[in-house]
Scaffold this motif. Structure first.
Motif, PDB file in Angstrom:
ATOM      1  N   MET A   1       2.669   8.624 -24.759  1.00 19.05           N
ATOM      2  CA  MET A   1       2.096   7.966 -23.579  1.00 19.05           C
ATOM      3  C   MET A   1       3.127   7.959 -22.453  1.00 19.05           C
ATOM      4  N   ALA A   2       2.723   8.376 -21.256  1.00 21.23           N
ATOM      5  CA  ALA A   2       3.625   8.432 -20.117  1.00 21.23           C
ATOM      6  C   ALA A   2       4.091   7.026 -19.744  1.00 21.23           C
ATOM      7  N   LYS A   3       5.321   6.951 -19.259  1.00 20.03           N
ATOM      8  CA  LYS A   3       5.845   5.656 -18.849  1.00 20.03           C
ATOM      9  C   LYS A   3       5.078   5.139 -17.641  1.00 20.03           C
ATOM     10  N   GLN A   4       4.955   3.824 -17.606  1.00 22.98           N
ATOM     11  CA  GLN A   4       4.247   3.174 -16.512  1.00 22.98           C
ATOM     12  C   GLN A   4       5.149   2.158 -15.840  1.00 22.98           C
ATOM     13  N   THR A   5       4.873   1.916 -14.563  1.00 20.16           N
ATOM     14  CA  THR A   5       5.479   0.760 -13.923  1.00 20.16           C
ATOM     15  C   THR A   5       4.667  -0.478 -14.296  1.00 20.16           C
ATOM     16  N   VAL A   6       5.245  -1.628 -14.035  1.00 24.07           N
ATOM     17  CA  VAL A   6       4.518  -2.877 -14.274  1.00 24.07           C
ATOM     18  C   VAL A   6       3.250  -2.913 -13.426  1.00 24.07           C
ATOM     19  N   ALA A   7       3.326  -2.439 -12.188  1.00 27.19           N
ATOM     20  CA  ALA A   7       2.156  -2.416 -11.316  1.00 27.19           C
ATOM     21  C   ALA A   7       1.046  -1.564 -11.904  1.00 27.19           C
ATOM     22  N   GLU A   8       1.411  -0.385 -12.416  1.00 24.88           N
ATOM     23  CA  GLU A   8       0.411   0.500 -13.022  1.00 24.88           C
ATOM     24  C   GLU A   8      -0.202  -0.137 -14.267  1.00 24.88           C
TER      25      GLU A   8
ATOM     26  N   ALA B   1       7.470  -0.604 -17.001  1.00 20.99           N
ATOM     27  CA  ALA B   1       6.917  -1.530 -17.979  1.00 20.99           C
ATOM     28  C   ALA B   1       7.636  -1.338 -19.316  1.00 20.99           C
ATOM     29  N   PRO B   2       7.737  -2.387 -20.112  1.00 18.36           N
ATOM     30  CA  PRO B   2       8.416  -2.254 -21.406  1.00 18.36           C
ATOM     31  C   PRO B   2       7.675  -1.289 -22.328  1.00 18.36           C
ATOM     32  N   GLU B   3       8.425  -0.496 -23.061  1.00 13.23           N
ATOM     33  CA  GLU B   3       7.804   0.423 -24.012  1.00 13.23           C
ATOM     34  C   GLU B   3       7.282  -0.353 -25.229  1.00 13.23           C
ATOM     35  N   ARG B   4       6.271   0.223 -25.861  1.00 14.65           N
ATOM     36  CA  ARG B   4       5.630  -0.371 -27.031  1.00 14.65           C
ATOM     37  C   ARG B   4       5.174  -1.796 -26.750  1.00 14.65           C
ATOM     38  N   ALA B   5       4.709  -2.017 -25.510  1.00 13.65           N
ATOM     39  CA  ALA B   5       4.207  -3.348 -25.150  1.00 13.65           C
ATOM     40  C   ALA B   5       2.945  -3.648 -25.946  1.00 13.65           C
ATOM     41  N   PHE B   6       2.844  -4.904 -26.351  1.00 16.23           N
ATOM     42  CA  PHE B   6       1.704  -5.330 -27.170  1.00 16.23           C
ATOM     43  C   PHE B   6       0.493  -5.572 -26.286  1.00 16.23           C
TER      44      PHE B   6
ATOM     45  N   ILE C   1       5.592 -14.200 -13.423  1.00 16.49           N
ATOM     46  CA  ILE C   1       6.245 -13.160 -14.223  1.00 16.49           C
ATOM     47  C   ILE C   1       7.644 -12.947 -13.641  1.00 16.49           C
ATOM     48  N   SER C   2       8.638 -13.384 -14.377  1.00 18.28           N
ATOM     49  CA  SER C   2      10.025 -13.265 -13.898  1.00 18.28           C
ATOM     50  C   SER C   2      10.787 -12.171 -14.626  1.00 18.28           C
ATOM     51  N   SER C   3      10.117 -11.525 -15.600  1.00 22.25           N
ATOM     52  CA  SER C   3      10.757 -10.446 -16.351  1.00 22.25           C
ATOM     53  C   SER C   3       9.689  -9.453 -16.787  1.00 22.25           C
ATOM     54  N   THR C   4      10.054  -8.181 -16.829  1.00 22.47           N
ATOM     55  CA  THR C   4       9.081  -7.166 -17.258  1.00 22.47           C
ATOM     56  C   THR C   4       8.626  -7.406 -18.692  1.00 22.47           C
ATOM     57  N   SER C   5       9.426  -8.075 -19.484  1.00 20.64           N
ATOM     58  CA  SER C   5       9.077  -8.296 -20.893  1.00 20.64           C
ATOM     59  C   SER C   5       7.904  -9.261 -21.049  1.00 20.64           C
ATOM     60  N   GLN C   6       7.542  -9.965 -19.978  1.00 22.31           N
ATOM     61  CA  GLN C   6       6.384 -10.857 -20.047  1.00 22.31           C
ATOM     62  C   GLN C   6       5.062 -10.101 -19.931  1.00 22.31           C
TER      63      GLN C   6
ATOM     64  N   ARG D   1       1.517  -9.606 -21.724  1.00 20.60           N
ATOM     65  CA  ARG D   1       0.946 -10.805 -22.333  1.00 20.60           C
ATOM     66  C   ARG D   1       0.496 -11.840 -21.316  1.00 20.60           C
ATOM     67  N   VAL D   2       1.280 -12.034 -20.246  1.00 18.00           N
ATOM     68  CA  VAL D   2       0.908 -13.048 -19.260  1.00 18.00           C
ATOM     69  C   VAL D   2      -0.406 -12.682 -18.577  1.00 18.00           C
ATOM     70  N   LEU D   3      -0.550 -11.421 -18.203  1.00 11.95           N
ATOM     71  CA  LEU D   3      -1.792 -11.006 -17.541  1.00 11.95           C
ATOM     72  C   LEU D   3      -2.977 -11.122 -18.499  1.00 11.95           C
ATOM     73  N   GLN D   4      -2.798 -10.700 -19.735  1.00 14.65           N
ATOM     74  CA  GLN D   4      -3.883 -10.806 -20.707  1.00 14.65           C
ATOM     75  C   GLN D   4      -4.269 -12.273 -20.925  1.00 14.65           C
ATOM     76  N   THR D   5      -3.276 -13.140 -20.991  1.00 19.75           N
ATOM     77  CA  THR D   5      -3.546 -14.567 -21.154  1.00 19.75           C
ATOM     78  C   THR D   5      -4.288 -15.122 -19.953  1.00 19.75           C
ATOM     79  N   ALA D   6      -3.884 -14.688 -18.763  1.00 21.01           N
ATOM     80  CA  ALA D   6      -4.555 -15.142 -17.545  1.00 21.01           C
ATOM     81  C   ALA D   6      -6.021 -14.732 -17.537  1.00 21.01           C
ATOM     82  N   ILE D   7      -6.284 -13.483 -17.902  1.00 26.43           N
ATOM     83  CA  ILE D   7      -7.664 -12.990 -17.926  1.00 26.43           C
ATOM     84  C   ILE D   7      -8.506 -13.809 -18.897  1.00 26.43           C
ATOM     85  N   GLN D   8      -7.952 -14.116 -20.049  1.00 28.61           N
ATOM     86  CA  GLN D   8      -8.723 -14.858 -21.043  1.00 28.61           C
ATOM     87  C   GLN D   8      -8.947 -16.308 -20.622  1.00 28.61           C
ATOM     88  N   HIS D   9      -8.031 -16.876 -19.853  1.00 23.17           N
ATOM     89  CA  HIS D   9      -8.281 -18.198 -19.279  1.00 23.17           C
ATOM     90  C   HIS D   9      -9.427 -18.136 -18.269  1.00 23.17           C
TER      91      HIS D   9
END
Length: 580
Positions: A1-8, A169-174, A132-137, A140-148
């Motif tokens: 999978m090609a690397k992505q930015t956090v924005a992408e 964006a972090p690799e192998r992000a959950f 979001i103060s770190s790319t490692s968030q 999960r933060v966006l997914q949590t926001a959507i579910q709220h």
């Protein structure tokens, strides 16, 4: 999978959640996200002229579909402009995800240029607001926001610094499967049994319905027939429950009409179905009350309850109907139906007597003709103020039309931007913005959004050159009207200068033809109707406390005036009363 930015990654997740448009105004901290939208064919950037309009448009889209919609604002002042539209979406229980772009992460806390703290600012108008103060968030933060937003039917806000949006964006992000629909909820058997006993024990039952009866029309009608109950509604329940309703007794509240007030006060048992009706002065305090709502925090916060039932209205009634005994005594229902018809007969003359010669034009007449000429599946967006009165009294629901407004938040200037969101959903469906001149002028810049995207919204402008509802509040408080007069231009000429269809109507005989021409026009159109600023008469028994600031204290019907085609329906219901 090609690397992505956090924005992408952010944009990809929005797409997976079903978002097809991101409404906003571009700005430096938002640029990585906007560019990611540009490169993603599954989502469009919708450029509005004011971020408040972006939030209103997203909220309207979410209300019409029940699905997630999204808006965005750049750092500081940009995202701050979102707040009024987000308050409206949140109080309307519309699932909206707002991206609040932020200043560079290293500068947060230094009073940097345009610094605000959006993660704090939006907490009151959201179920979830996080930074979001770190790319490692991510993600999960966006997914949590959507579910709220989806799970709790309201707003979620994600604050994202522009520099972090541009990072890898972090690799192998959950990333997990997103929740994009709500489950059905039914009460427990004990609550259903308790409610059935109360219904069986009551001789006179009344139903009062709100927006929570959406999708439950058939069940409400079946239950009303089984227990011979009159059915009233709040303003947000009108579109869901009034049509094809032989038990209709009108609306209660500030804009009320008919016999809804009497039906709720003269019964033995009042069932509040899917309503968070805020004006407890219109609710009885000497009858048994049951409230059914899928939001448990709504239960009992307006009036004392004898039984609180946590559940979806449709599922609750499906469980309840087989358990209650059918009532045979129709005396209470028939008496309320007759009171309702008599009440409408008494006020309908307000818009039928000599209206075709009255100049300035009666706004009641405008609304009644608009109701007749608009499409059977039209979407009406309604400005707060006097346009609420005309929509409540004259628009005829039929199960296909939609009527949305700032009915819970009460903001000015909502109708035009809400029409933008409604029209983007379906360019072939007729969308009518019922705008007051005050509300239209407040966000008039976004009329240019209609022009830019060639959105065929029809703006029907009730132009009385005043802030009519505020003037009414001043009058009943014994104050002289002050600061309520608008010196308006020819709005139709402004529309024509913008390159779209515009017509000014000053005589009643011009109205129907002007509306028909506007509706036939293939593109945006504005019909500027000069209306009578003194259209309302106030019953002498009404006190100042009942209207001023909507802080109601007593009484039944505050505003006098006609009720359009509702009288015809009431007469039809009377004809259906069995002869004995």
């Amino acid at each position: 999978m090609a690397k992505q930015t956090v924005a992408e990654q952010f944009v990809d997740i929005l797409v997976r959640a079903g978002v097809r448009r991101l409404y906003g105004v571009v700005g430096d901290s938002l640029n990585p996200v906007v560019d990611a939208v540009r490169r993603n064919a599954a989502i469009d950037w919708i450029q509005v002229r004011h971020e408040e309009a972006a939030a209103f448009a997203a909220g309207a889209e979410a209300q019409l579909t029940g699905k997630l919609a999204a808006c965005a604002g750049s750092c500081g002042p940009g995202n701050l402009h979102l707040i009024n539209g987000l308050f409206d979406a949140h109080r309307s229980m519309a699932p909206v995800l707002a991206l609040a772009s932020h200043i560079p992460s290293s500068e947060i806390g230094t009073t940097f240029f345009q610094e605000t703290h959006p993660d704090r600012l939006f907490t009151e108008c959201s179920h979830y607001s996080e930074l979001i103060s770190s790319t490692s968030q991510m993600p999960r933060v966006l997914q949590t926001a959507i579910q709220h937003a989806v799970g709790q039917s309201g707003v979620a806000v994600v604050s994202l610094p522009g520099d972090i949006a541009a990072e890898q964006a972090p690799e192998r992000a959950f990333q997990h499967a997103l929740v994009t629909t709500r489950p059905l909820a039914r009460p427990g058997d004990a609550e259903i049994d308790a409610l059935a006993r109360m219904v069986d024990e009551a001789r006179k039952v009344t139903l009062f319905c709100g927006s929570g009866t959406a999708g439950a029309h058939a069940e409400v009608m079946e239950f009303a027939e089984r227990v011979k109950a009159p059915v009233g509604h709040a303003l947000r329940g009108k579109e869901w429950i009034q049509y094809n309703n032989p038990y209709d007794v009108g609306m209660s509240g500030l804009l009320g009409y008919g016999a809804a007030y009497e039906a709720t006060h003269e019964c033995d048992l009042l069932l509040l179905l899917g309503t968070d009706f805020p004006y407890n002065a219109f609710l009885p305090d000497d009858v048994k009350i049951v409230q059914v709502d899928v939001r448990p925090e709504h239960l009992g916060r307006r009036t004392k309850l004898d039984l609180a039932v946590w559940g979806d209205v449709r599922e609750t009634l499906r469980c309840l109907i087989p358990k209650v005994r059918e009532k045979t005594d129709r005396k209470f229902l028939d008496r309320m139906l007759k009171k309702h018809a008599d009440a409408l007969e008494g006020v309908v003359k307000a818009y039928t007597r000599k209206v075709e010669k009255h100049v300035p034009i009666h706004p009641e007449f405008v609304a009644s003709v608009l109701d007749e000429e608009a499409a059977d599946d039209a979407v009406f967006t309604v400005d707060t103020g006097m346009c609420n009165v005309w929509a409540a009294r004259y628009l005829t629901p039929n199960g296909r039309r939609r009527v949305i407004g700032s009915f819970s938040h009460g903001s000015m200037a909502n109708a035009l931007p809400q029409a933008i969101g409604a029209q983007f959903l379906d360019r072939r469906r007729q969308v009518v913005s019922m705008s007051g001149d005050g509300g239209f002028a407040m966000l008039m810049g976004d009329f240019l959004t209609l022009v830019q995207y060639d959105l065929p919204v029809k703006v029907v402008l009730f132009n009385n050159s005043s802030l009519g509802m505020v003037e009414l509040e001043m009058m009943v408080s014994g104050l002289p009207a002050y600061g309520t007069t608008n010196h308006n231009p020819d709005f139709a000429a402004i529309a024509r200068a913008a390159g779209v269809y515009g017509v000014r109507v000053e005589k009643p005989k011009q109205l129907r033809g002007a509306l028909r021409d506007a509706f036939r026009h293939d593109g945006p159109a504005l019909v500027d109707v000069v209306t009578d600023p003194h259209a309302l008469s106030i019953p002498p028994k009404i006190s100042a406390e009942m209207v001023s600031g909507f802080a109601l204290s007593a009484g039944k019907i505050v505003l006098d005036g006609g009720v359009g085609r509702m009288l015809q329906m009431a007469r039809s219901n009377l004809r259906n009363i069995p002869r004995v």
